[in-house]
Design an enzyme around this catalytic site. Structure first.
Site, PDB file in Angstrom:
ATOM      1  N   CYS A   1     -39.777 -37.094 -10.877  1.00 47.34           N
ATOM      2  CA  CYS A   1     -39.974 -38.282 -10.052  1.00 47.34           C
ATOM      3  C   CYS A   1     -39.306 -38.099  -8.685  1.00 47.34           C
ATOM      4  O   CYS A   1     -39.715 -37.268  -7.893  1.00 47.34           O
ATOM      5  CB  CYS A   1     -39.495 -39.521 -10.789  1.00 47.34           C
ATOM      6  SG  CYS A   1     -40.216 -41.042 -10.148  1.00 47.34           S
TER       7      CYS A   1
ATOM      8  N   HIS B   1     -42.024 -38.883 -16.534  1.00 48.27           N
ATOM      9  CA  HIS B   1     -40.797 -39.173 -17.276  1.00 48.27           C
ATOM     10  C   HIS B   1     -41.066 -38.964 -18.768  1.00 48.27           C
ATOM     11  O   HIS B   1     -42.181 -39.152 -19.243  1.00 48.27           O
ATOM     12  CB  HIS B   1     -40.381 -40.629 -17.063  1.00 48.27           C
ATOM     13  CG  HIS B   1     -39.995 -40.952 -15.662  1.00 48.27           C
ATOM     14  ND1 HIS B   1     -38.695 -40.912 -15.215  1.00 48.27           N
ATOM     15  CD2 HIS B   1     -40.750 -41.335 -14.601  1.00 48.27           C
ATOM     16  CE1 HIS B   1     -38.659 -41.268 -13.942  1.00 48.27           C
ATOM     17  NE2 HIS B   1     -39.895 -41.528 -13.534  1.00 48.27           N
TER      18      HIS B   1
END
Length: 204
Positions: free
Chosen positions: A29, A139
């Site tokens: 991310c 994630h």
């Protein structure tokens, strides 16, 4: 702001020095974005700074947008080198939660095939030419056991070591058995079975 903090704290220098020492680096991310060539923020989504140079360890560029992507995702590994050399075509599940759009100048590392229950085919992530730097928006990637183990095997072999996951599984199962025995010894199991309506299985 995160990149500025990395610079001030000295961590940015540490990361680049570790890269030069052939250390494996994985960014997820925001970490993925910061490993790239730079981040543009033309609409001031994150800060009044319109452009910030990244660590330049991945051939990617990011543009912040005012809309946030939040999806449960499923997909496959598409890269076949470096950190992902033993993970080709493996399936994974995870989730996205980010505001940026990142473009990889080279081939992507992953292919998202389902977003929030809808079929799609979206490239994700980037693996650098050395195979030592990996970035992704996904994630929970390392919650996928086989993919996690494939990456760990590659890292171990690069250091002339082998990982025995069978022994890891045995130790984990042994730990669960010890925990179950402790619970049986500490609780009134007959009473618990009675109030839950479950039948007790006798050990053979």
């Amino acid at each position: 702001a995160d990149l500025d903090w990395l610079e001030r704290s000295g961590l940015a220098r540490c990361v680049t020095e570790l890269y030069e020492q052939r250390t494996f680096i994985i960014g997820i991310c925001g970490g993925y974005q910061m490993l790239g060539k730079g981040i543009e923020d033309p609409e001031g989504v994150e800060s009044p700074v319109s452009y910030r140079q990244g660590l330049r360890l991945l051939p990617v560029s990011t543009v912040f947008l005012p809309t946030k992507d939040t999806h449960q995702v499923k997909g496959d590994v598409v890269a076949h080198s470096g950190l992902l050399s033993e993970a080709g075509e493996m399936h994974f599940e995870g989730y996205e939660i980010h505001m940026g759009r990142t473009k990889c100048d080279e081939g992507s590392a992953f292919r998202i095939l389902e977003r929030s229950g809808q079929a799609c085919e979206v490239p994700d992530g980037c693996l650098d030419a050395s195979g030592r730097v990996l970035g992704t928006y996904i994630h929970g990637l390392f919650h996928n056991r086989e993919l996690r183990r494939a990456i760990l095997r590659h890292i171990a072999r690069s250091k002339d070591r082998l990982l025995d996951f069978a022994s890891v599984d045995q130790r984990r199962d042994s730990g669960y058995d010890k925990l179950a025995d402790l619970i049986r010894q500490s609780l009134r199991m007959d009473f618990i079975y009675a109030i839950t309506g479950l039948k007790r299985r006798l050990k053979r």
